[in-house]
Design a protein around this motif. Sequence first.
Motif, PDB file in Angstrom:
ATOM      1  N   TRP A 196       3.450   1.020  -0.215  1.00 66.30           N
ATOM      2  CA  TRP A 196       4.771   0.593  -0.664  1.00 66.30           C
ATOM      3  C   TRP A 196       5.135  -0.813  -0.183  1.00 66.30           C
ATOM      4  N   LYS A 197       4.308  -1.397   0.648  1.00 70.17           N
ATOM      5  CA  LYS A 197       4.499  -2.806   0.999  1.00 70.17           C
ATOM      6  C   LYS A 197       3.146  -3.435   1.289  1.00 70.17           C
ATOM      7  N   ALA A 198       3.109  -4.764   1.311  1.00 73.83           N
ATOM      8  CA  ALA A 198       1.843  -5.480   1.478  1.00 73.83           C
ATOM      9  C   ALA A 198       1.187  -5.142   2.814  1.00 73.83           C
ATOM     10  N   ARG A 199      -0.138  -5.161   2.795  1.00 76.25           N
ATOM     11  CA  ARG A 199      -0.876  -4.897   4.029  1.00 76.25           C
ATOM     12  C   ARG A 199      -0.632  -6.021   5.036  1.00 76.25           C
ATOM     13  N   ASP A 200      -0.556  -5.616   6.297  1.00 76.65           N
ATOM     14  CA  ASP A 200      -0.396  -6.589   7.384  1.00 76.65           C
ATOM     15  C   ASP A 200      -1.742  -6.686   8.100  1.00 76.65           C
ATOM     16  N   VAL A 201      -2.521  -7.717   7.733  1.00 80.85           N
ATOM     17  CA  VAL A 201      -3.861  -7.883   8.290  1.00 80.85           C
ATOM     18  C   VAL A 201      -3.859  -9.066   9.255  1.00 80.85           C
ATOM     19  N   GLN A 202      -4.171  -8.779  10.493  1.00 82.35           N
ATOM     20  CA  GLN A 202      -4.255  -9.815  11.524  1.00 82.35           C
ATOM     21  C   GLN A 202      -5.720 -10.001  11.932  1.00 82.35           C
ATOM     22  N   LYS A 203      -5.942 -10.790  12.966  1.00 79.45           N
ATOM     23  CA  LYS A 203      -7.308 -11.092  13.406  1.00 79.45           C
ATOM     24  C   LYS A 203      -8.053  -9.852  13.875  1.00 79.45           C
ATOM     25  N   THR A 204      -7.338  -8.970  14.568  1.00 75.73           N
ATOM     26  CA  THR A 204      -8.008  -7.788  15.125  1.00 75.73           C
ATOM     27  C   THR A 204      -7.449  -6.461  14.611  1.00 75.73           C
ATOM     28  N   THR A 205      -6.364  -6.504  13.865  1.00 78.07           N
ATOM     29  CA  THR A 205      -5.733  -5.253  13.405  1.00 78.07           C
ATOM     30  C   THR A 205      -5.388  -5.322  11.915  1.00 78.07           C
ATOM     31  N   ALA A 206      -5.163  -4.141  11.363  1.00 74.50           N
ATOM     32  CA  ALA A 206      -4.694  -4.038   9.980  1.00 74.50           C
ATOM     33  C   ALA A 206      -3.735  -2.850   9.890  1.00 74.50           C
ATOM     34  N   VAL A 207      -2.655  -3.030   9.146  1.00 71.22           N
ATOM     35  CA  VAL A 207      -1.671  -1.967   8.979  1.00 71.22           C
ATOM     36  C   VAL A 207      -1.448  -1.744   7.491  1.00 71.22           C
ATOM     37  N   MET A 208      -1.583  -0.484   7.057  1.00 78.08           N
ATOM     38  CA  MET A 208      -1.294  -0.104   5.677  1.00 78.08           C
ATOM     39  C   MET A 208      -0.148   0.893   5.679  1.00 78.08           C
ATOM     40  N   SER A 209       0.796   0.698   4.774  1.00 83.43           N
ATOM     41  CA  SER A 209       1.997   1.543   4.744  1.00 83.43           C
ATOM     42  C   SER A 209       2.011   2.346   3.446  1.00 83.43           C
ATOM     43  N   PHE A 210       1.965   3.679   3.577  1.00 85.70           N
ATOM     44  CA  PHE A 210       1.881   4.569   2.418  1.00 85.70           C
ATOM     45  C   PHE A 210       3.143   5.433   2.275  1.00 85.70           C
ATOM     46  N   GLN A 211       3.451   5.761   1.038  1.00 89.92           N
ATOM     47  CA  GLN A 211       4.460   6.769   0.740  1.00 89.92           C
ATOM     48  C   GLN A 211       3.957   7.609  -0.412  1.00 89.92           C
ATOM     49  N   LYS A 212       4.341   8.874  -0.426  1.00 90.40           N
ATOM     50  CA  LYS A 212       3.831   9.805  -1.445  1.00 90.40           C
ATOM     51  C   LYS A 212       4.308   9.405  -2.834  1.00 90.40           C
ATOM     52  N   THR A 213       3.407   9.465  -3.790  1.00 89.12           N
ATOM     53  CA  THR A 213       3.779   9.175  -5.161  1.00 89.12           C
ATOM     54  C   THR A 213       4.442  10.402  -5.771  1.00 89.12           C
ATOM     55  N   PRO A 214       5.451  10.213  -6.649  1.00 90.74           N
ATOM     56  CA  PRO A 214       6.129  11.353  -7.276  1.00 90.74           C
ATOM     57  C   PRO A 214       5.129  12.225  -8.040  1.00 90.74           C
ATOM     58  N   SER A 215       5.258  13.526  -7.888  1.00 86.07           N
ATOM     59  CA  SER A 215       4.331  14.439  -8.572  1.00 86.07           C
ATOM     60  C   SER A 215       4.808  14.741  -9.976  1.00 86.07           C
TER      61      SER A 215
END
Length: 215
Positions: A196-215
């Motif tokens: 639901w938002k852009a990935r936050d990729v740094q030199k040593t880390t990465a963060v991905m933010s997920f939310q459930k898609t409507p069924s």
Amino acid sequence: MSTSTVFRTLTLSCHRILHPCYKVEMLKSLWSPNFSFVRTYASAGPARRTGDDKIPFRVVRLVHPETGKLEPPTRLSDVLESVDLKAFRVELVTEEPEPIVKIVDRRDSYQKWKEQKKAFRKSAKAGEQKEIQITWGVDDGDLKHKITKARAELEKGYRVDIVISPRKGQKLPKPDEMAARVSEIASMLLDIAKEWKARDVQKTTAVMSFQKTPS
């Protein structure tokens, strides 16, 4: 305002708005050294409307069940005596500028309140974040466990952050290997969730933010 004045004011208020079983406890609390005039709020969700003999007013105005118009001021006891309280419930709609009540189906009223609580919990979860920590060198078994946990939280309605970081003393992967790992992990969740938002990729880390898609 002096303590005696506050005491008299609250005592009068208790007689008007509190059920008798709460009056003694309120007055006792005034003498406690820890007493504080701080308002607290319940966080469990919407409270059910006050009903039947818990309504703290002797005289009320009833919303006519058929016309929807207000009846003249009536004693609450008379209203309660006129209603089959096994099937129906008298609910307090508002206190200002005067106490107004209405008669509702007891089962429907309870079901509506349950649905409101369910909606409240769902909306509360939608704004909450859960975080799953994964290392770059995670083995297949641990990765499967972490993804299963993330999926379970998504199914409950929570947003989930997947945080990939190095373990202390662990060799950091090359940039292309990190990108491949991020894509691999994302692919394990994209059947039930979206980022639901852009990935936050740094030199040593990465963060991905997920939310459930409507069924």
